[in-house]
Design a protein around this motif. Structure first.
Motif, PDB file in Angstrom:
ATOM      1  N   LEU A  62      38.112  36.430  38.431  1.00 19.22           N
ATOM      2  CA  LEU A  62      38.521  37.841  38.247  1.00 19.22           C
ATOM      3  C   LEU A  62      37.305  38.481  37.499  1.00 19.22           C
ATOM      4  O   LEU A  62      36.892  39.523  38.119  1.00 19.22           O
ATOM      5  N   THR A  63      36.868  37.969  36.530  1.00 24.24           N
ATOM      6  CA  THR A  63      35.775  38.667  35.735  1.00 24.24           C
ATOM      7  C   THR A  63      34.689  38.408  36.496  1.00 24.24           C
ATOM      8  O   THR A  63      33.979  39.513  36.585  1.00 24.24           O
ATOM      9  N   ASP A  64      34.228  37.349  37.302  1.00 16.36           N
ATOM     10  CA  ASP A  64      33.021  37.523  38.426  1.00 16.36           C
ATOM     11  C   ASP A  64      33.238  38.661  39.394  1.00 16.36           C
ATOM     12  O   ASP A  64      32.329  39.105  39.697  1.00 16.36           O
ATOM     13  N   TYR A  65      34.287  38.833  39.857  1.00 18.25           N
ATOM     14  CA  TYR A  65      34.592  39.647  40.847  1.00 18.25           C
ATOM     15  C   TYR A  65      34.304  41.237  40.403  1.00 18.25           C
ATOM     16  O   TYR A  65      33.478  41.948  40.930  1.00 18.25           O
ATOM     17  N   ARG A  66      34.871  41.275  39.317  1.00 18.75           N
ATOM     18  CA  ARG A  66      34.784  42.521  38.434  1.00 18.75           C
ATOM     19  C   ARG A  66      33.225  42.891  37.926  1.00 18.75           C
ATOM     20  O   ARG A  66      32.914  44.027  38.421  1.00 18.75           O
ATOM     21  N   ASP A  67      32.471  42.100  37.723  1.00 15.34           N
ATOM     22  CA  ASP A  67      31.007  42.274  37.162  1.00 15.34           C
ATOM     23  C   ASP A  67      30.441  41.899  38.504  1.00 15.34           C
ATOM     24  O   ASP A  67      28.931  42.219  38.198  1.00 15.34           O
ATOM     25  N   GLY A  68      30.641  41.716  39.569  1.00 15.60           N
ATOM     26  CA  GLY A  68      29.909  41.611  40.823  1.00 15.60           C
ATOM     27  C   GLY A  68      29.168  40.387  40.904  1.00 15.60           C
ATOM     28  O   GLY A  68      28.012  40.042  41.661  1.00 15.60           O
TER      29      GLY A  68
END
Length: 105
Positions: A62-68
């Motif tokens: 989820l963090t990687d999706y949020r941060d692109g």
């Protein structure tokens, strides 16, 4: 053998510091239910099951999706609005759903 284990533990330590609240995550998961279901079992073939996934894994994704850092047309838009606390809570909720795996037949 010990070195890869130490590397794995070192990468998970930051995630352990942010334990989420599963009850709050369940409320926040209403936005996820169209694709992933409130039970964490995917409703769409292209969406993964989230139930029973390991909490640090969910936090990282989820963090990687949020941060692109991880790309998906829908998830990048949805995750952009998530705070660190939202992510921790969602991960706590979905990781806490018990999944029973049975052998075929």
């Amino acid at each position: 053998m010990i070195r890869p284990l130490l590397v794995l533990i070192a990468t998970l330590v930051p995630f352990a510091a942010q334990a989420g609240d599963a009850a709050v995550g369940k409320k926040r998961a209403t936005a996820c239910q169209t694709c992933h279901g409130m039970d964490g079992l995917s409703k769409l073939p292209e969406a993964p099951n989230l139930a029973g996934q390991v909490e640090p894994y969910l936090v990282k994704q989820l963090t990687d999706y949020r941060d692109g850092k991880r790309q998906n047309e829908i998830m990048n838009v949805v995750a952009k609005e998530l705070s660190d606390s939202d992510i921790a809570n969602l991960a706590a909720y979905y990781s806490g759903i018990q999944v029973d795996v049975l052998p075929p037949g």
